[in-house]
Design an enzyme around this catalytic site. Structure first.
Site, PDB file in Angstrom:
ATOM      1  N   HIS A 134       0.865  -1.200   0.000  1.00  0.00           N
ATOM      2  CA  HIS A 134       0.000   0.000   0.000  1.00  0.00           C
ATOM      3  C   HIS A 134       0.898   1.245   0.000  1.00  0.00           C
ATOM      4  CE1 HIS A 134      -3.473   2.354   0.237  1.00  0.00           C
ATOM      5  NE2 HIS A 134      -3.914   2.092   1.442  1.00  0.00           N
ATOM      6  N   ASP A 229      -2.441  -1.811  12.359  1.00  0.00           N
ATOM      7  CA  ASP A 229      -3.455  -1.954  11.314  1.00  0.00           C
ATOM      8  C   ASP A 229      -4.417  -3.052  11.759  1.00  0.00           C
ATOM      9  OD1 ASP A 229      -4.852  -1.830   8.908  1.00  0.00           O
ATOM     10  OD2 ASP A 229      -3.308  -2.852   7.718  1.00  0.00           O
ATOM     11  N   CYS A 269      -3.440   3.439   9.336  1.00  0.00           N
ATOM     12  CA  CYS A 269      -3.895   3.784   7.982  1.00  0.00           C
ATOM     13  C   CYS A 269      -5.408   4.017   7.917  1.00  0.00           C
ATOM     14  CB  CYS A 269      -3.491   2.694   6.999  1.00  0.00           C
ATOM     15  SG  CYS A 269      -4.039   1.047   7.479  1.00  0.00           S
TER      16      CYS A 269
HETATM   17  N1  NVA Z   1      -4.418  -3.879   5.628  1.00  0.00           N
HETATM   18  C1  NVA Z   1      -5.669  -3.222   5.325  1.00  0.00           C
HETATM   19  C2  NVA Z   1      -5.419  -1.797   4.911  1.00  0.00           C
HETATM   20  C3  NVA Z   1      -6.662  -1.017   4.573  1.00  0.00           C
HETATM   21  C4  NVA Z   1      -6.358   0.385   4.125  1.00  0.00           C
HETATM   22  C5  NVA Z   1      -6.378  -3.994   4.223  1.00  0.00           C
HETATM   23  O1  NVA Z   1      -5.708  -4.439   3.288  1.00  0.00           O
HETATM   24  O2  NVA Z   1      -7.594  -4.176   4.326  1.00  0.00           O
HETATM   25  N1   CP Z   2      -6.221   3.753   4.351  1.00  0.00           N
HETATM   26  C1   CP Z   2      -6.951   3.486   3.254  1.00  0.00           C
HETATM   27  O1   CP Z   2      -6.443   3.150   2.195  1.00  0.00           O
HETATM   28  O2   CP Z   2      -8.288   3.677   3.433  1.00  0.00           O
HETATM   29  P1   CP Z   2      -9.461   3.284   2.443  1.00  0.00           P
HETATM   30  O3   CP Z   2      -9.553   1.774   2.443  1.00  0.00           O
HETATM   31  O4   CP Z   2     -10.674   3.928   3.036  1.00  0.00           O
HETATM   32  O5   CP Z   2      -9.149   3.804   1.080  1.00  0.00           O
END
Ligand code: NVA
Ligand code: CP
Length: 310
Positions: A134, A229, A269
């Site tokens: 990400h 997270d 995040c």
């Molecule tokens: N680790 C999380 C981040 C969301 C922004 C996901 O992948 O769902």
């Molecule tokens: N942190 C982040 O990417 O949030 P969203 O899933 O809301 O885009």
């Protein structure tokens, strides 16, 4: 000077420390312009497509608003609405979209899909989150730390929890920027070994220290930044219960953060689950910068789009 025009942005290890710092500096400059009400539209007449195969609040809104502020247009393309969701190939999708668009952002599951899209597209491709990485989030994260601390090199970031996409991008970004990164999580949920090896290789050049441990106390000791997270990322919802059990000793709470520097920053995040990976006391407390961090998604991605598509 640094020229990023035409480049993809799939993960932070594709960029040099100077290029990442350039993007952070540009983000801060664009933030200043926006706060001063200065109109800056280097992407007038340009369009970005935003492909989403997963939910999003921050990424969607910040890309759409950011592109609007830069004078361009953003198209929200849900997988339910485009032929990609009915089996049209990634290659054909990439080549068709490249005839209309000036850039493509994709949020998807397997990172191979992001890479395949980038391979076939003739316009810049931005990774808006894959199961592996990400990088847009982490660009905004290190911008937020840099704004608060005035430097990055030599700082210590502790990441507590799942060795997921966030852990991977924080590791690679930290290694590039000379930030020491300690990751603490339970057995079976470590970050990807290949990513850790890559981060360690990069860290040799920058003086960053990479530590993978099972001890949250060790990770947060004297940390400048504490990051966590969700325990179950998108696509792993059915593992929620098993993960709650596995991660129960890896909650960021008042007791744990005592080991960090007194002026530590808490980052996440988002979205967050209060009472799971972090307590309300910590995430809503005075050391939390989560909303500055979320805001910086806008500025960091404006910098990215301006640099790649300008
Ligand atoms: N680790 C999380 C981040 C969301 C922004 C996901 O992948 O769902
Ligand atoms: N942190 C982040 O990417 O949030 P969203 O899933 O809301 O885009």
């Amino acid at each position: 000077g640094i020229v990023l025009k035409g480049r993809d942005f799939l993960e932070l290890d594709d960029y040099s420390p100077e290029e990442i710092q350039y993007l952070i500096d540009l983000a801060i400059e664009l933030k200043r312009k926006q706060k001063n009400g200065e109109v800056y539209q280097p992407l007038l007449g340009k369009t970005i497509g935003l492909i989403f195969e997963k939910s999003s609040t921050r990424t969607r809104v910040s890309f759409e608003v950011g592109m609007f502020q830069l004078g361009g247009h953003a198209l929200f393309l849900s997988k339910n609405d485009i032929q990609l969701g009915r089996g049209e190939t990634v290659g054909d999708t990439a080549q068709v979209m490249s005839r209309y668009l000036d850039g493509i952002m994709i949020r998807t599951f397997g990172h191979d899909k992001v890479e395949e899209l980038a391979r076939y597209a003739s316009v810049p491709v931005i990774n808006g989150l894959s199961d592996l990485a990400h990088p847009c989030q982490v660009l905004a994260d290190y911008q937020t730390v840099y704004e608060q601390k005035g430097r990055l090199k030599g700082l210590k970031l502790a990441y507590i929890g799942d060795g997921n996409n966030m852990a991977h991008s924080l590791l690679l970004g930290g290694a590039k920027l000379g930030v020491h990164v300690s990751i603490a999580g339970p057995e079976g949920y470590e970050p990807d070994a290949a990513v850790v090896a890559k981060a360690r290789e990069i860290a040799k050049e920058t003086g960053s220290e990479i530590v993978i441990t099972r001890s949250p106390e060790e990770a947060v000791k004297d940390a400048d930044v504490i990051y966590t997270d969700v325990w179950a990322s998108m696509g792993f919802e059915e593992e929620q219960l098993a993960r709650e059990a596995a991660f129960k000793d890896f909650q960021v709470n008042e007791e744990l953060v005592k080991g960090a520097k007194s002026d530590y920053m808490f980052l996440h995040c988002l979205p967050a689950h209060r009472g799971e990976e972090v307590t309300a006391e910590v995430i809503d407390g005075p050391n939390s910068f989560i909303f500055d961090e979320a805001e910086n998604r806008l500025h960091a991605q404006k910098a990215l789009m301006a640099a790649l598509m300008g």
